[in-house]
Motif scaffolding. Structure first.
Motif, mmCIF file in Angstrom:
data_model
loop_
_atom_site.group_PDB
_atom_site.id
_atom_site.type_symbol
_atom_site.label_atom_id
_atom_site.label_comp_id
_atom_site.label_asym_id
_atom_site.label_seq_id
_atom_site.Cartn_x
_atom_site.Cartn_y
_atom_site.Cartn_z
ATOM 1 N N ASP A 177 0.856 -1.186 0.000
ATOM 2 C CA ASP A 177 0.000 0.000 0.000
ATOM 3 C C ASP A 177 0.898 1.244 0.000
ATOM 4 O OD1 ASP A 177 -1.747 2.076 0.456
ATOM 5 O OD2 ASP A 177 -2.755 1.144 2.169
ATOM 6 N N THR A 178 1.130 1.792 -1.173
ATOM 7 C CA THR A 178 2.035 2.948 -1.263
ATOM 8 C C THR A 178 1.389 4.230 -0.745
ATOM 9 O OG1 THR A 178 1.394 3.202 -3.590
ATOM 10 C CG2 THR A 178 3.459 2.037 -3.127
ATOM 11 N N ASP A 179 0.079 4.219 -0.536
ATOM 12 C CA ASP A 179 -0.547 5.375 0.122
ATOM 13 C C ASP A 179 -0.197 5.400 1.604
ATOM 14 O OD1 ASP A 179 -1.770 6.319 -2.180
ATOM 15 O OD2 ASP A 179 -3.573 5.103 -1.872
ATOM 16 N N ARG A 180 -0.129 4.205 2.198
ATOM 17 C CA ARG A 180 0.223 4.111 3.617
ATOM 18 C C ARG A 180 1.724 4.216 3.825
ATOM 19 N NH1 ARG A 180 -1.997 1.806 8.191
ATOM 20 N NH2 ARG A 180 -3.746 0.933 7.007
ATOM 21 N N PHE A 181 2.490 3.475 3.020
ATOM 22 C CA PHE A 181 3.938 3.406 3.251
ATOM 23 C C PHE A 181 4.649 4.469 2.438
ATOM 24 C CE2 PHE A 181 2.369 -0.777 4.485
ATOM 25 C CZ PHE A 181 2.884 -0.817 5.785
ATOM 26 N N ARG A 182 4.968 5.541 3.152
ATOM 27 C CA ARG A 182 5.674 6.684 2.592
ATOM 28 C C ARG A 182 6.460 7.336 3.732
ATOM 29 N NH1 ARG A 182 3.313 9.815 -0.471
ATOM 30 N NH2 ARG A 182 1.636 8.417 -1.163
ATOM 31 N N PRO A 183 7.450 8.164 3.408
ATOM 32 C CA PRO A 183 8.223 8.796 4.484
ATOM 33 C C PRO A 183 7.331 9.671 5.360
ATOM 34 C CG PRO A 183 9.325 9.046 2.368
ATOM 35 C CD PRO A 183 7.950 8.514 2.071
ATOM 36 N N VAL A 184 7.510 9.562 6.678
ATOM 37 C CA VAL A 184 6.755 10.389 7.624
ATOM 38 C C VAL A 184 7.714 10.908 8.686
ATOM 39 C CG1 VAL A 184 4.627 9.078 7.253
ATOM 40 C CG2 VAL A 184 6.175 8.441 9.126
ATOM 41 N N ASP A 185 7.275 11.909 9.422
ATOM 42 C CA ASP A 185 8.047 12.443 10.546
ATOM 43 C C ASP A 185 7.986 11.428 11.685
ATOM 44 O OD1 ASP A 185 9.160 13.787 12.680
ATOM 45 O OD2 ASP A 185 8.067 15.651 12.344
ATOM 46 N N ALA A 186 9.130 10.897 12.077
ATOM 47 C CA ALA A 186 9.171 9.824 13.068
ATOM 48 C C ALA A 186 9.491 10.314 14.473
ATOM 49 C CB ALA A 186 10.202 8.775 12.647
ATOM 50 N N ALA A 187 9.506 11.632 14.691
ATOM 51 C CA ALA A 187 9.909 12.164 16.001
ATOM 52 C C ALA A 187 8.993 11.661 17.108
ATOM 53 C CB ALA A 187 9.912 13.693 15.955
ATOM 54 N N ALA A 188 7.686 11.669 16.866
ATOM 55 C CA ALA A 188 6.746 11.233 17.899
ATOM 56 C C ALA A 188 6.925 9.738 18.192
ATOM 57 C CB ALA A 188 5.318 11.541 17.463
ATOM 58 N N PHE A 189 7.170 8.957 17.148
ATOM 59 C CA PHE A 189 7.392 7.521 17.327
ATOM 60 C C PHE A 189 8.629 7.283 18.179
ATOM 61 C CE2 PHE A 189 9.438 3.558 16.178
ATOM 62 C CZ PHE A 189 8.400 2.638 16.214
ATOM 63 N N ARG A 190 9.704 7.962 17.853
ATOM 64 C CA ARG A 190 10.952 7.790 18.615
ATOM 65 C C ARG A 190 10.741 8.157 20.081
ATOM 66 N NH1 ARG A 190 16.132 8.056 15.407
ATOM 67 N NH2 ARG A 190 17.008 8.747 17.393
ATOM 68 N N SER A 191 10.041 9.254 20.321
ATOM 69 C CA SER A 191 9.805 9.691 21.693
ATOM 70 C C SER A 191 8.929 8.698 22.440
ATOM 71 C CB SER A 191 9.155 11.076 21.679
ATOM 72 O OG SER A 191 8.911 11.518 23.002
ATOM 73 N N ARG A 192 7.875 8.218 21.794
ATOM 74 C CA ARG A 192 6.930 7.300 22.424
ATOM 75 C C ARG A 192 7.604 5.996 22.831
ATOM 76 N NH1 ARG A 192 3.503 7.996 18.976
ATOM 77 N NH2 ARG A 192 3.730 6.209 17.558
#
Length: 366
Positions: A177-192
């Motif tokens: 699913d290329t609509d779902r899998f694309r570069p995103v800001d991962a800052a919140a993920f890293r913090s969580r």
């Protein structure tokens, strides 16, 4: 569009390449106005949606997370124009029985070489070899009853040729699913997940099975200045945690991640490391690439083709930890350039392309 009854021995809420493919193809088929029902083993905690038909099941003692379904044919799928089995076990056999009973076309997808998992049930090497040979004979018998066999990669099609399957094999990559899998800001993920302190992240997500050779990632990381992040779970997890502690590796085990979190997981990594030599395609490698993350993959099985050297990552020789470590270092050194080439290739792996080819196969056998 044709009405299709899909039979699979693994489905949601279990997350693996088969369940992901079945769901993605079904959703895309429905978006095009088609009907694709799914028959699968009942699992506690999952509520069936419209067009999903669970059958009674029991836990499989040798492979945690897998359930044995009964070969039952739900009444509401008996009018399907095409029967499609994604697995060759009890539920898949029910699909074959339905196709024979109704004289409908029978299509079989080949996702996983069952012989590769013989060590889960075999108490010795000699018994394991017997189980492997029996598994391959059974695979040939099952697939030779199909009107068409689908393989997700050329390497997998070659394996079926080696096994001696007579039914014509069509290569259809499963697609993502290329609509779902694309570069995103991962800052919140890293913090969580407590990863803010890690400068360099390498990682893997998926089943922690012994056949995946994840211990090699830990061993390679012992001489790297990097944090290893493991998403997912499985029977090898306890040994992996102990191995990381013994070798002084900074390894973080996140457990199962919601699918919504995966784009951020991939985007947070500097390199995705995939040491499994037995993949029939390796969808998680394509998901990582679609998020701009290069992959270090085994030069075996489908990963030999899925990972493009110098374009979407680098290969290493299975079982050679020094080779794995060298490829990780090279990938990290070329991270920025590889990110750009990963993103240039992402659209060719969309699930829509897979379903276009699937529709062609259905039309051909009808």
């Amino acid at each position: 569009m044709r009405s299709v009854a899909v039979f699979t021995d693994t489905y949601l809420p279990t997350v693996n390449g088969v369940t992901y493919t079945v769901k993605a193809w079904r959703d895309c088929w429905a978006d095009r106005g088609g009907r694709m029902d799914v028959v699968y083993p009942r699992t506690d905690g999952y509520a069936a949606r419209a067009g999903e038909y669970p059958v009674r099941s029991l836990p499989f003692p040798f492979y945690p997370g897998f359930r044995l379904g009964t070969p039952w044919i739900p009444r509401r799928v008996r009018d399907a124009e095409i029967v499609h089995a994604h697995t060759p076990f009890a539920v898949g056999l029910a699909g074959l029985r339905l196709a024979r009973r109704t004289d409908r076309p029978f299509v079989a997808s080949y996702h996983t070489p069952t012989a590769e998992y013989a060590d889960y049930v075999a108490p010795s090497d000699a018994v394991e070899r017997l189980v492997e040979r029996a598994s391959e004979r059974y695979e040939k018998w099952f697939l030779d009853h199909a009107d068409a066999v689908l393989a997700p990669s050329e390497a997998t099609a070659d394996h079926l040729d080696d096994v001696g399957v007579d039914t014509p094999v069509t290569v259809i990559p499963n697609g993502i699913d290329t609509d779902r899998f694309r570069p995103v800001d991962a800052a919140a993920f890293r913090s969580r997940h407590g990863l803010d302190d890690a400068e360099t992240l390498i990682g893997y997500t998926g089943r922690h099975g012994y056949e995946k050779r994840l211990a090699d990632v830990v061993d390679a990381a012992a001489a790297l200045d990097a944090t290893v992040v493991f998403g997912g779970d499985g029977p090898a997890r306890d040994e992996l945690e102990a191995r990381a502690a013994d070798r002084g590796v900074d390894a973080r085990f996140l457990g199962f991640l919601d699918r919504e979190e995966l784009p951020a997981f991939y985007s947070a990594l500097d390199a995705f490391v995939f040491p499994s030599p037995i993949e029939t395609q390796g969808l998680v490698a394509l998901e990582a690439n679609a998020c701009g993350t290069p992959v270090v993959g085994a030069n075996d099985g489908a990963l030999a083709d899925t990972v493009e050297d110098g374009v979407t990552g680098y290969h290493f020789e299975t079982g050679d930890v020094d080779s794995l470590r060298t490829s990780i270092r090279r990938t990290l050194d070329e991270r920025d350039a590889l990110r750009e080439t990963c993103l240039e290739t992402r659209e060719r792996h969309g699930v829509d392309h897979a379903v276009d080819r699937l529709a062609d196969v259905y039309e051909r056998v009808s």
